[in-house]
Design a protein around this motif. Structure first.
Motif, short mmCIF file in Angstrom:
data_model
loop_
_atom_site.label_atom_id
_atom_site.label_comp_id
_atom_site.label_asym_id
_atom_site.label_seq_id
_atom_site.Cartn_x
_atom_site.Cartn_y
_atom_site.Cartn_z
N GLU A 8 0.72 3.17 119.00
CA GLU A 8 1.89 3.77 119.48
C GLU A 8 2.12 5.24 120.08
OE1 GLU A 8 5.90 2.60 118.35
OE2 GLU A 8 5.27 0.39 119.48
N ASP A 9 1.61 5.82 119.61
CA ASP A 9 1.87 7.40 119.55
C ASP A 9 -0.16 7.69 119.55
OD1 ASP A 9 3.65 7.75 118.31
OD2 ASP A 9 2.98 7.95 116.34
N GLU A 10 -1.54 6.70 120.31
CA GLU A 10 -1.86 7.17 120.76
C GLU A 10 -2.69 5.60 121.66
OE1 GLU A 10 -5.31 6.72 117.18
OE2 GLU A 10 -3.66 6.48 115.84
N MET A 11 -1.85 5.66 122.77
CA MET A 11 -2.03 5.25 124.07
C MET A 11 -2.82 5.65 124.99
SD MET A 11 -0.38 1.88 122.32
CE MET A 11 -0.72 1.41 124.15
N ALA A 12 -2.62 6.65 125.20
CA ALA A 12 -3.45 7.26 125.58
C ALA A 12 -5.30 6.72 125.16
CB ALA A 12 -3.48 8.66 125.62
N GLY A 13 -5.14 7.21 124.05
CA GLY A 13 -6.51 6.59 123.55
C GLY A 13 -6.95 5.13 123.42
N VAL A 14 -6.23 4.55 123.63
CA VAL A 14 -5.93 2.94 123.76
C VAL A 14 -6.15 3.01 124.94
CG1 VAL A 14 -5.30 0.35 124.12
CG2 VAL A 14 -4.79 2.50 121.73
N PHE A 15 -5.84 3.15 126.55
CA PHE A 15 -5.84 2.99 127.89
C PHE A 15 -7.09 3.14 128.10
CE2 PHE A 15 -1.20 2.30 128.58
CZ PHE A 15 -1.31 1.25 129.09
N ALA A 16 -8.26 4.23 127.30
CA ALA A 16 -9.23 5.24 127.67
C ALA A 16 -10.57 3.60 127.00
CB ALA A 16 -9.45 6.37 126.34
N ARG A 17 -10.28 3.22 126.42
CA ARG A 17 -11.10 2.08 125.40
C ARG A 17 -11.41 0.82 126.91
NH1 ARG A 17 -8.65 1.27 120.10
NH2 ARG A 17 -8.22 3.22 118.99
N TYR A 18 -10.44 1.03 128.08
CA TYR A 18 -11.36 -0.42 128.71
C TYR A 18 -11.23 0.17 129.86
CZ TYR A 18 -5.88 -1.26 129.08
OH TYR A 18 -4.70 -1.65 128.96
N ALA A 19 -11.33 -0.86 131.27
CA ALA A 19 -11.39 -0.52 132.43
C ALA A 19 -10.86 -0.60 133.04
CB ALA A 19 -13.14 -0.05 133.23
N GLU A 20 -10.09 -2.07 133.17
CA GLU A 20 -9.40 -2.89 133.67
C GLU A 20 -7.46 -2.48 133.86
OE1 GLU A 20 -12.33 -4.71 132.31
OE2 GLU A 20 -10.70 -4.27 130.95
N ASP A 21 -6.81 -2.68 135.14
CA ASP A 21 -5.80 -1.95 135.58
C ASP A 21 -4.47 -2.73 135.10
OD1 ASP A 21 -6.75 -0.09 137.43
OD2 ASP A 21 -5.93 -1.76 138.90
N VAL A 22 -5.51 -4.60 134.58
CA VAL A 22 -3.92 -5.25 133.66
C VAL A 22 -5.12 -5.32 132.41
CG1 VAL A 22 -2.82 -7.47 133.82
CG2 VAL A 22 -2.94 -5.24 135.31
N CYS A 23 -4.66 -5.35 130.98
CA CYS A 23 -5.03 -6.15 129.58
C CYS A 23 -4.00 -7.08 129.28
CB CYS A 23 -5.50 -4.75 128.54
SG CYS A 23 -5.83 -5.27 127.71
N PHE A 24 -4.08 -7.91 128.85
CA PHE A 24 -3.06 -8.91 127.72
C PHE A 24 -3.46 -9.09 126.38
CE2 PHE A 24 -2.41 -9.82 132.22
CZ PHE A 24 -0.97 -10.45 132.19
N VAL A 25 -2.45 -8.93 126.14
CA VAL A 25 -2.98 -9.00 123.94
C VAL A 25 -1.94 -9.94 123.57
CG1 VAL A 25 -3.91 -7.08 124.17
CG2 VAL A 25 -1.52 -6.57 123.27
N GLY A 26 -2.12 -9.89 122.16
CA GLY A 26 -1.25 -11.08 121.38
C GLY A 26 -0.97 -10.42 120.05
N HIS A 27 -0.95 -11.50 119.02
CA HIS A 27 -1.73 -10.55 117.76
C HIS A 27 -0.22 -10.30 117.22
CE1 HIS A 27 -3.52 -9.65 114.17
NE2 HIS A 27 -3.81 -8.44 114.04
N THR A 28 1.14 -9.61 117.97
CA THR A 28 2.05 -8.98 117.30
C THR A 28 3.24 -10.23 116.97
OG1 THR A 28 3.16 -7.70 119.08
CG2 THR A 28 1.15 -6.32 117.81
N HIS A 29 3.20 -10.94 118.40
CA HIS A 29 4.36 -12.38 118.32
C HIS A 29 5.44 -11.80 119.51
CE1 HIS A 29 2.54 -15.40 115.49
NE2 HIS A 29 1.24 -14.09 115.52
N ASP A 30 5.55 -10.58 119.10
CA ASP A 30 6.51 -10.05 119.86
C ASP A 30 5.98 -9.66 121.54
OD1 ASP A 30 8.45 -8.39 120.65
OD2 ASP A 30 8.26 -6.71 118.91
N LEU A 31 7.17 -8.63 122.04
CA LEU A 31 7.14 -8.82 123.75
C LEU A 31 7.02 -7.61 123.28
CD1 LEU A 31 9.39 -11.49 124.93
CD2 LEU A 31 7.49 -11.61 125.52
N MET A 32 6.50 -6.56 124.83
CA MET A 32 6.07 -5.00 124.89
C MET A 32 5.41 -5.40 126.22
SD MET A 32 4.61 -3.44 122.00
CE MET A 32 5.31 -4.24 120.49
N ARG A 33 5.58 -3.76 126.91
CA ARG A 33 4.29 -3.34 128.18
C ARG A 33 4.38 -1.91 127.57
NH1 ARG A 33 5.62 -2.41 133.87
NH2 ARG A 33 7.44 -2.06 133.77
#
Length: 241
Positions: free
Chosen positions: A131-156
């Motif tokens: 959560e403190d490194e989200m700019a770096g996370v977005f830099a890891r992929y090119a698509e406009d929209v990415c869907f993830v799971g794993h946490t069993h939680d909801l967030m955007r």
């Protein structure tokens, strides 16, 4: 018009999956994606896989599928979860085992990325750890929209000009604005951990960019009772409530 459905973390919960797919039957879509962890924790892994495959759902690998591969990956689980995966291996066919352990770690289609844990293709990393490194996370992929799971939680998360912002992901409609990148944690079908025990999944209209989150009730007691009847860890039943 192109509409896609996205779900994750079914975890062998056949009752929840059945209700989600029944709800989806009334909302036609062009493709359905499951972001891994089809098995683990729940009492009906074979039935869940059969249903997903029978419906043509495109599935990525989750950490529970990866945990089936060998002891190296299994060491990443706590003891109850590892014991459950060993039991799961006994409950699925050899052909299902091969199918589960050969899923891709990420799928890119319709201009979207689908991955279990963290983009671009991690099945084990949790989004909340970054959560403190989200700019770096977005830099890891090119698509406009990415869907993830794993946490069993909801967030955007959104990212505009390199500035990431966290948003809630409520039931109902959310517009994924044009010109903004989005990373969506879609929640869980089989074991939600967001304070609402209904099964979660989403439908994205790719033209309007409206994401509709569906919260679906199901017979929790039936799944919980079956977990206990199999002699599985009680926590896996208690978590469903």
């Amino acid at each position: 018009m192109t509409r896609i459905a996205i779900m994750s973390d079914v975890h062998g919960n056949f009752e929840a999956l059945k209700e989600v797919l029944a709800d989806l039957d009334g909302r036609p879509v062009d493709a359905v994606y499951c972001l891994g962890d089809m098995i683990g924790y729940g009492p009906q892994p074979q039935e869940c896989v059969d249903l997903l495959r029978g419906r043509g759902v495109e599935c990525t690998m989750g950490n529970h599928e990866q945990g089936l591969i060998n002891i190296h990956y299994l060491r990443g689980f706590n003891q109850p979860a590892a014991d459950m995966l060993r039991r799961t291996r006994e409950m699925i066919s050899e052909e299902t085992y091969r199918w589960l352990t050969t899923r891709h770690k990420a799928i890119v289609e319709h201009g979207c990325r689908f991955v279990h844990g963290l983009p671009p293709d991690s099945v084990t990393e949790y989004l909340w750890k970054y959560e403190d490194e989200m700019a770096g996370v977005f830099a890891r992929y090119a698509e406009d929209v990415c869907f993830v799971g794993h946490t069993h939680d909801l967030m955007r998360y959104t990212c505009l000009r390199g500035e990431p912002v966290r948003h809630p992901l409520p039931e109902g409609e959310t517009v994924l604005e044009q010109g903004v990148r989005h990373l969506v944690n879609i929640g869980s079908v089989g074991q939600p951990r967001d304070g609402d025990n209904r099964a979660k999944y989403g439908i994205l209209d790719l033209d309007s960019r409206v994401l509709t989150m569906r919260f679906i009730p199901y017979d929790i007691k039936k799944t919980a009772d079956l977990i206990l009847a199999h002699g599985f860890h009680r926590a896996f039943a208690d978590r469903l409530w």
